[in-house]
Scaffold this motif. Structure first.
Motif, PDB file in Angstrom:
ATOM      1  N   THR A  56     -15.844  -8.363  -6.874  1.00  0.00           N
ATOM      2  CA  THR A  56     -15.020  -7.990  -5.739  1.00  0.00           C
ATOM      3  C   THR A  56     -13.598  -7.767  -6.218  1.00  0.00           C
ATOM      4  O   THR A  56     -13.040  -8.613  -6.920  1.00  0.00           O
ATOM      5  CB  THR A  56     -15.032  -9.105  -4.672  1.00  0.00           C
ATOM      6  OG1 THR A  56     -16.386  -9.318  -4.255  1.00  0.00           O
ATOM      7  CG2 THR A  56     -14.186  -8.722  -3.464  1.00  0.00           C
ATOM      8  N   MET A  57     -13.024  -6.619  -5.836  1.00  0.00           N
ATOM      9  CA  MET A  57     -11.643  -6.325  -6.171  1.00  0.00           C
ATOM     10  C   MET A  57     -10.775  -6.571  -4.946  1.00  0.00           C
ATOM     11  O   MET A  57     -11.103  -6.138  -3.850  1.00  0.00           O
ATOM     12  CB  MET A  57     -11.476  -4.874  -6.630  1.00  0.00           C
ATOM     13  CG  MET A  57     -10.030  -4.533  -6.977  1.00  0.00           C
ATOM     14  SD  MET A  57      -9.806  -2.911  -7.734  1.00  0.00           S
ATOM     15  CE  MET A  57     -10.306  -1.833  -6.391  1.00  0.00           C
ATOM     16  N   ARG A  58      -9.677  -7.266  -5.186  1.00  0.00           N
ATOM     17  CA  ARG A  58      -8.642  -7.475  -4.172  1.00  0.00           C
ATOM     18  C   ARG A  58      -7.376  -6.857  -4.731  1.00  0.00           C
ATOM     19  O   ARG A  58      -6.807  -7.372  -5.693  1.00  0.00           O
ATOM     20  CB  ARG A  58      -8.456  -8.957  -3.892  1.00  0.00           C
ATOM     21  CG  ARG A  58      -9.636  -9.569  -3.170  1.00  0.00           C
ATOM     22  CD  ARG A  58      -9.544 -11.091  -3.074  1.00  0.00           C
ATOM     23  NE  ARG A  58     -10.605 -11.635  -2.263  1.00  0.00           N
ATOM     24  CZ  ARG A  58     -11.852 -11.815  -2.666  1.00  0.00           C
ATOM     25  NH1 ARG A  58     -12.200 -11.485  -3.894  1.00  0.00           N
ATOM     26  NH2 ARG A  58     -12.769 -12.316  -1.855  1.00  0.00           N
ATOM     27  N   LEU A  59      -6.959  -5.745  -4.131  1.00  0.00           N
ATOM     28  CA  LEU A  59      -5.801  -4.986  -4.610  1.00  0.00           C
ATOM     29  C   LEU A  59      -4.941  -4.639  -3.408  1.00  0.00           C
ATOM     30  O   LEU A  59      -5.333  -3.802  -2.586  1.00  0.00           O
ATOM     31  CB  LEU A  59      -6.263  -3.723  -5.334  1.00  0.00           C
ATOM     32  CG  LEU A  59      -5.215  -2.927  -6.091  1.00  0.00           C
ATOM     33  CD1 LEU A  59      -4.615  -3.746  -7.229  1.00  0.00           C
ATOM     34  CD2 LEU A  59      -5.830  -1.651  -6.654  1.00  0.00           C
ATOM     35  N   GLY A  60      -3.796  -5.302  -3.285  1.00  0.00           N
ATOM     36  CA  GLY A  60      -2.991  -5.137  -2.075  1.00  0.00           C
ATOM     37  C   GLY A  60      -3.807  -5.586  -0.872  1.00  0.00           C
ATOM     38  O   GLY A  60      -4.378  -6.669  -0.864  1.00  0.00           O
ATOM     39  N   ASP A 100      -1.027  -2.477 -11.250  1.00  0.00           N
ATOM     40  CA  ASP A 100      -0.844  -1.028 -11.144  1.00  0.00           C
ATOM     41  C   ASP A 100       0.631  -0.766 -10.858  1.00  0.00           C
ATOM     42  O   ASP A 100       1.088  -0.819  -9.720  1.00  0.00           O
ATOM     43  CB  ASP A 100      -1.729  -0.457 -10.037  1.00  0.00           C
ATOM     44  CG  ASP A 100      -1.720   1.057 -10.008  1.00  0.00           C
ATOM     45  OD1 ASP A 100      -0.724   1.665 -10.464  1.00  0.00           O
ATOM     46  OD2 ASP A 100      -2.705   1.644  -9.532  1.00  0.00           O
ATOM     47  N   ARG A 101       1.372  -0.513 -11.915  1.00  0.00           N
ATOM     48  CA  ARG A 101       2.822  -0.332 -11.790  1.00  0.00           C
ATOM     49  C   ARG A 101       3.163   0.969 -11.080  1.00  0.00           C
ATOM     50  O   ARG A 101       4.157   1.045 -10.363  1.00  0.00           O
ATOM     51  CB  ARG A 101       3.457  -0.404 -13.170  1.00  0.00           C
ATOM     52  CG  ARG A 101       3.282  -1.797 -13.805  1.00  0.00           C
ATOM     53  CD  ARG A 101       3.824  -1.868 -15.210  1.00  0.00           C
ATOM     54  NE  ARG A 101       3.015  -1.138 -16.163  1.00  0.00           N
ATOM     55  CZ  ARG A 101       2.105  -1.683 -16.958  1.00  0.00           C
ATOM     56  NH1 ARG A 101       1.877  -2.987 -16.902  1.00  0.00           N
ATOM     57  NH2 ARG A 101       1.424  -0.956 -17.824  1.00  0.00           N
ATOM     58  N   LEU A 102       2.343   1.988 -11.244  1.00  0.00           N
ATOM     59  CA  LEU A 102       2.604   3.276 -10.590  1.00  0.00           C
ATOM     60  C   LEU A 102       2.475   3.148  -9.076  1.00  0.00           C
ATOM     61  O   LEU A 102       3.308   3.654  -8.333  1.00  0.00           O
ATOM     62  CB  LEU A 102       1.644   4.347 -11.131  1.00  0.00           C
ATOM     63  CG  LEU A 102       1.982   5.791 -10.811  1.00  0.00           C
ATOM     64  CD1 LEU A 102       3.320   6.183 -11.426  1.00  0.00           C
ATOM     65  CD2 LEU A 102       0.893   6.713 -11.351  1.00  0.00           C
ATOM     66  N   ALA A 103       1.446   2.446  -8.611  1.00  0.00           N
ATOM     67  CA  ALA A 103       1.232   2.257  -7.175  1.00  0.00           C
ATOM     68  C   ALA A 103       2.037   1.086  -6.623  1.00  0.00           C
ATOM     69  O   ALA A 103       2.157   0.934  -5.404  1.00  0.00           O
ATOM     70  CB  ALA A 103      -0.248   2.037  -6.892  1.00  0.00           C
ATOM     71  N   GLY A 104       2.550   0.240  -7.522  1.00  0.00           N
ATOM     72  CA  GLY A 104       3.325  -0.906  -7.075  1.00  0.00           C
ATOM     73  C   GLY A 104       2.490  -2.000  -6.445  1.00  0.00           C
ATOM     74  O   GLY A 104       2.967  -2.713  -5.558  1.00  0.00           O
ATOM     75  N   VAL A 105       1.232  -2.157  -6.892  1.00  0.00           N
ATOM     76  CA  VAL A 105       0.363  -3.212  -6.368  1.00  0.00           C
ATOM     77  C   VAL A 105      -0.278  -3.968  -7.525  1.00  0.00           C
ATOM     78  O   VAL A 105      -0.441  -3.437  -8.624  1.00  0.00           O
ATOM     79  CB  VAL A 105      -0.748  -2.661  -5.434  1.00  0.00           C
ATOM     80  CG1 VAL A 105      -0.159  -2.041  -4.188  1.00  0.00           C
ATOM     81  CG2 VAL A 105      -1.654  -1.691  -6.151  1.00  0.00           C
TER      82      VAL A 105
END
Length: 137
Positions: free
Chosen positions: A48-52, A18-23
């Protein structure tokens, strides 16, 4: 490749940028494609999502339907998502953003790549699906 060629259980590994959120992050889980009618395949994902710092369960259900020899992917609520086209770019305009995707691979390993660009979104989702074997992982 038709959706009916991919029936069964798949190991899902997705990278998220996610380039907009920077993660960036990952989704790990399973995808199951099930024939529910001669002209309809149900596509269920869970994992399961691991995002930041976020770790959360995720799931979605899509359907792939054939009408007049053409297959189309639909959201769970019935809206059209995109045509089922193998190895070529598909588009999903969703104002104010635009999405492009490519499905490719074979009956043992396939990929789904999505790019979203616009004022509200700027990300890439890169999914790899490998056929689940009959043995424990």
């Amino acid at each position: 490749m038709l959706p009916t060629d991919l029936l069964g259980d798949w190991v899902l590994r997705r990278t998220v940028d996610d380039r907009l959120a920077g993660v960036s992050g990952t989704v790990t889980g399973t995808t199951t494609l099930t024939l529910v009618a001669p002209d309809e395949v149900r596509w269920d994902e869970s994992g399961t999502m691991r995002l930041g710092d976020l770790v959360t369960p995720v799931s979605r259900t899509l359907s792939v339907r054939r009408v007049d020899e053409r297959w189309t992917v639909h959201f769970a609520d019935g809206r059209v998502f995109h045509p089922w086209a193998w190895g070529t770019v598909v588009e999903h305009p969703c104002a104010p953003d635009d999405y492009t995707g490519v499905l490719a691979g074979d009956t043992e390993r396939w990929t789904v790549l999505w790019e979203a660009h616009g004022p509200a979104k700027d990300y890439q989702l890169d999914s790899v699906l490998e056929r689940r074997s009959g043995t424990a992982d």
